[in-house]
Design a protein around this motif. Structure first.
Motif, mmCIF file in Angstrom:
data_model
loop_
_atom_site.group_PDB
_atom_site.id
_atom_site.type_symbol
_atom_site.label_atom_id
_atom_site.label_comp_id
_atom_site.label_asym_id
_atom_site.label_seq_id
_atom_site.Cartn_x
_atom_site.Cartn_y
_atom_site.Cartn_z
ATOM 1 N N MET A 245 0.842 -1.302 0.148
ATOM 2 C CA MET A 245 0.020 0.021 0.054
ATOM 3 C C MET A 245 0.819 1.258 -0.190
ATOM 4 N N GLU A 246 1.801 1.231 0.715
ATOM 5 C CA GLU A 246 2.865 2.222 0.548
ATOM 6 C C GLU A 246 3.436 2.573 -0.619
ATOM 7 N N SER A 247 3.903 1.608 -1.304
ATOM 8 C CA SER A 247 4.301 1.638 -2.821
ATOM 9 C C SER A 247 3.320 2.335 -3.766
ATOM 10 N N LEU A 248 2.170 1.641 -3.554
ATOM 11 C CA LEU A 248 1.090 2.233 -4.319
ATOM 12 C C LEU A 248 0.739 3.661 -4.056
ATOM 13 N N GLY A 252 1.062 6.609 -6.639
ATOM 14 C CA GLY A 252 -0.212 7.383 -6.627
ATOM 15 C C GLY A 252 -0.192 8.666 -6.534
ATOM 16 N N SER A 253 0.963 9.327 -5.749
ATOM 17 C CA SER A 253 1.252 10.725 -5.614
ATOM 18 C C SER A 253 1.569 11.450 -6.668
ATOM 19 N N GLY A 254 2.111 10.677 -7.757
ATOM 20 C CA GLY A 254 2.552 11.350 -9.033
ATOM 21 C C GLY A 254 1.338 11.777 -9.877
ATOM 22 N N ALA A 255 0.048 11.418 -9.476
ATOM 23 C CA ALA A 255 -1.087 11.659 -10.194
ATOM 24 C C ALA A 255 -1.270 13.169 -9.718
ATOM 25 N N GLU A 256 -0.919 13.809 -8.674
ATOM 26 C CA GLU A 256 -0.985 15.195 -8.306
ATOM 27 C C GLU A 256 0.044 16.026 -8.594
ATOM 28 N N ASN A 257 1.204 15.313 -9.376
ATOM 29 C CA ASN A 257 2.302 15.950 -9.510
ATOM 30 C C ASN A 257 2.129 16.718 -11.052
ATOM 31 N N ALA A 258 2.031 18.112 -11.116
ATOM 32 C CA ALA A 258 1.873 18.674 -12.292
ATOM 33 C C ALA A 258 3.132 18.447 -13.263
ATOM 34 N N ALA A 259 4.365 17.743 -12.834
ATOM 35 C CA ALA A 259 5.395 17.773 -13.654
ATOM 36 C C ALA A 259 5.109 16.616 -14.510
ATOM 37 N N LEU A 260 4.066 15.711 -14.192
ATOM 38 C CA LEU A 260 3.958 14.667 -15.058
ATOM 39 C C LEU A 260 2.663 14.845 -15.995
ATOM 40 N N LEU A 261 2.063 15.864 -15.789
ATOM 41 C CA LEU A 261 1.114 16.309 -16.971
ATOM 42 C C LEU A 261 1.323 16.457 -18.235
ATOM 43 N N ASP A 264 4.580 13.536 -22.845
ATOM 44 C CA ASP A 264 5.392 12.623 -22.933
ATOM 45 C C ASP A 264 5.442 11.719 -21.785
ATOM 46 N N ASN A 265 4.659 12.149 -20.749
ATOM 47 C CA ASN A 265 4.710 11.132 -19.455
ATOM 48 C C ASN A 265 3.254 10.702 -19.349
ATOM 49 N N ALA A 266 2.278 10.391 -20.177
ATOM 50 C CA ALA A 266 1.186 9.928 -20.197
ATOM 51 C C ALA A 266 1.163 8.665 -19.489
ATOM 52 N N ASP A 267 2.294 7.692 -19.783
ATOM 53 C CA ASP A 267 2.146 6.344 -19.011
ATOM 54 C C ASP A 267 2.283 6.618 -17.816
ATOM 55 N N GLU A 268 3.081 7.273 -17.245
ATOM 56 C CA GLU A 268 3.249 7.603 -15.606
ATOM 57 C C GLU A 268 2.050 8.104 -15.238
ATOM 58 N N VAL A 269 1.513 9.037 -15.840
ATOM 59 C CA VAL A 269 0.090 9.364 -15.283
ATOM 60 C C VAL A 269 -0.860 8.372 -15.154
ATOM 61 N N SER A 270 -0.951 7.780 -16.076
ATOM 62 C CA SER A 270 -2.104 6.351 -15.975
ATOM 63 C C SER A 270 -1.849 5.438 -14.937
ATOM 64 N N ALA A 271 -0.318 5.073 -14.711
ATOM 65 C CA ALA A 271 -0.097 4.446 -13.749
ATOM 66 C C ALA A 271 -0.253 4.929 -12.484
ATOM 67 N N ALA A 272 0.164 6.235 -12.194
ATOM 68 C CA ALA A 272 -0.397 6.994 -11.011
ATOM 69 C C ALA A 272 -1.629 7.083 -10.578
ATOM 70 N N ASN A 273 -2.719 7.263 -11.653
ATOM 71 C CA ASN A 273 -3.845 7.360 -11.404
ATOM 72 C C ASN A 273 -4.534 5.983 -10.729
ATOM 73 N N VAL A 274 -4.069 4.919 -11.657
ATOM 74 C CA VAL A 274 -4.569 3.623 -11.504
ATOM 75 C C VAL A 274 -3.997 3.122 -9.843
ATOM 76 N N ALA A 275 -2.835 3.562 -9.436
ATOM 77 C CA ALA A 275 -2.166 3.285 -8.308
ATOM 78 C C ALA A 275 -3.067 4.034 -7.052
ATOM 79 N N LYS A 276 -3.579 5.326 -7.262
ATOM 80 C CA LYS A 276 -4.073 6.239 -6.530
ATOM 81 C C LYS A 276 -5.710 5.619 -6.114
ATOM 82 N N ASP A 277 -6.233 4.993 -7.104
ATOM 83 C CA ASP A 277 -7.478 4.360 -7.100
ATOM 84 C C ASP A 277 -7.444 3.097 -6.370
ATOM 85 N N LEU A 278 -6.565 2.229 -6.432
ATOM 86 C CA LEU A 278 -6.270 0.985 -5.739
ATOM 87 C C LEU A 278 -5.978 1.302 -4.327
#
Length: 372
Positions: A245-248, A252-261, A264-278
């Motif tokens: 849970m800590e790793s997720l 997931g905190s990357g979903a709120e990181n504006a640098a990922l938006l 070029d970082n669409a995959d990172e945003v997707s993984a972050a949103n999925v982790a946050k939801d889990l």
């Protein structure tokens, strides 16, 4: 009991000859999956599967989930066998798997997207010959007084076992073929391309030339398998529920990181949103029940684990959790809101605020009897 039902549907307690076929046209939850553990489960577009018990303060219903979920995709050698996260997501996050995901993890054997075909299947099955009348090879004739043994004795009377069934390899083949024909998709891909157009047209039809078409993974997709693949490193690395849970959360905190938006970082945003939801899903469950489920999954994933042992562990753990405050408080919460679980607001009055507060001793106490 559910345990006996699960084993009986599998045909594990007897030499089962007639295949059990299940056609769940709707939602299947928790122990209801025991009815789907036979030879064939045909999912429709309306079929779904979900494990709700951790949100009630309980663990697995005793039908063998701790043995089945760590082995998703194994039976039919599917892609999902490479991603242990498939089973963990279903067990821990209350994820609702749709019909495509059920087939692509092996929890369902076939997909019949048109439910209107089911009455036709029922009619065809009703006219199929009984098990003992199916076969291609006729049993040799044996006349009264005729000896079939080399020594002049009656072979049938003096053998200590029954004669070999010459049609054993042909029985129930008609049923398997019929189910393949009415299905759009099967877990073993046996009906992926049931008709060979090339052998008919010998490549003369230009519409059959698909070399220029970009490769696609198929008409059906499984978000569950995609999520497990995307987070595979996390699920494989962590050996504890708290660590997972800590790793997720960290991811997931990357979903709120504006640098990922950025594009070029669409995959990172997707993984972050999925982790946050889990994480959000897991945090809504009973921390104690979730910890017990995670430990049952670890026990069931071992090489020495068996379905029977896992069912026994699950039954004892479930009985222990039924006597804990979490389950009693959840029941009272549902009663206060009219007794309908579906219309009740999410319950949050668990004994522990998070899995961090659940001690190893508490989990061991619940699992103590089941491990013996």
């Amino acid at each position: 009991s559910l345990s006996k039902l699960a084993l009986a549907v599998q045909g594990a307690e007897a030499d089962a000859k007639v295949p059990i076929i299940t056609l769940p046209h709707g939602a299947v939850t928790d122990g209801g999956y025991a009815f789907c553990m036979g030879s064939y489960m045909l999912a429709t577009q309306e079929t779904s599967f979900r494990i709700l018990n951790p949100s009630r303060g309980l663990s697995f219903d005793p039908i063998g989930f701790s043995f089945i979920l760590p082995r998703l995709g194994w039976e039919f050698e599917q892609e999902s066998q490479n991603y242990p996260g498939c089973g963990l997501i279903l067990a821990l996050a209350g994820y609702e798997a749709d019909s495509y995901e059920l087939v692509q993890t092996g929890l369902a054997t076939h997909l019949a997207s048109d439910s209107g075909i089911l009455p036709i299947l029922e009619e065809e099955l009703a006219t199929t010959n009984p098990w003992n009348q199916q076969g291609l090879v006729r049993k040799p004739k044996r006349y009264y007084g005729q000896s079939t043994g080399r020594d002049g004795n009656d072979w049938y009377q003096h053998q200590s076992h029954s004669p070999r069934d010459v049609n054993a390899g042909f029985r129930n083949k008609t049923i398997a073929y019929l189910i393949d024909q009415v299905s759009d998709l099967s877990a073993d891909d046996s009906n992926e391309f049931p008709f060979d157009y090339y052998s008919v047209y010998e490549g003369s039809d230009p519409s059959l030339d698909t070399d220029h078409v970009p490769w696609d993974t198929g008409f059906f997709s499984s978000p569950l398998v995609d999520i497990a693949a995307e987070l595979n490193d996390v699920f494989k690395k962590e050996a504890s529920l708290e660590g997972l849970m800590e790793s997720l959360k960290e991811l997931g905190s990357g979903a709120e990181n504006a640098a990922l938006l950025t594009t070029d970082n669409a995959d990172e945003v997707s993984a972050a949103n999925v982790a946050k939801d889990l994480v959000a899903r897991m945090e809504r469950q009973s921390p104690l029940a979730l910890s017990v489920v995670y430990e049952l999954m670890k026990m069931g994933s071992g090489r020495l684990a068996t379905m029977e042992k896992c069912i026994l562990h699950e039954a004892k753990a479930q009985r222990a959790l039924m006597g804990r405050p979490d389950f009693a408080n959840w029941q009272e919460h549902v009663r206060k809101h009219g007794g309908d679980e579906a219309s009740s607001p999410p319950f949050g009055g668990w004994t522990h605020a998070s899995v961090k507060e659940v001690t190893a001793e508490e989990v061991d106490e619940v699992l103590a009897d089941s491990a013996s």
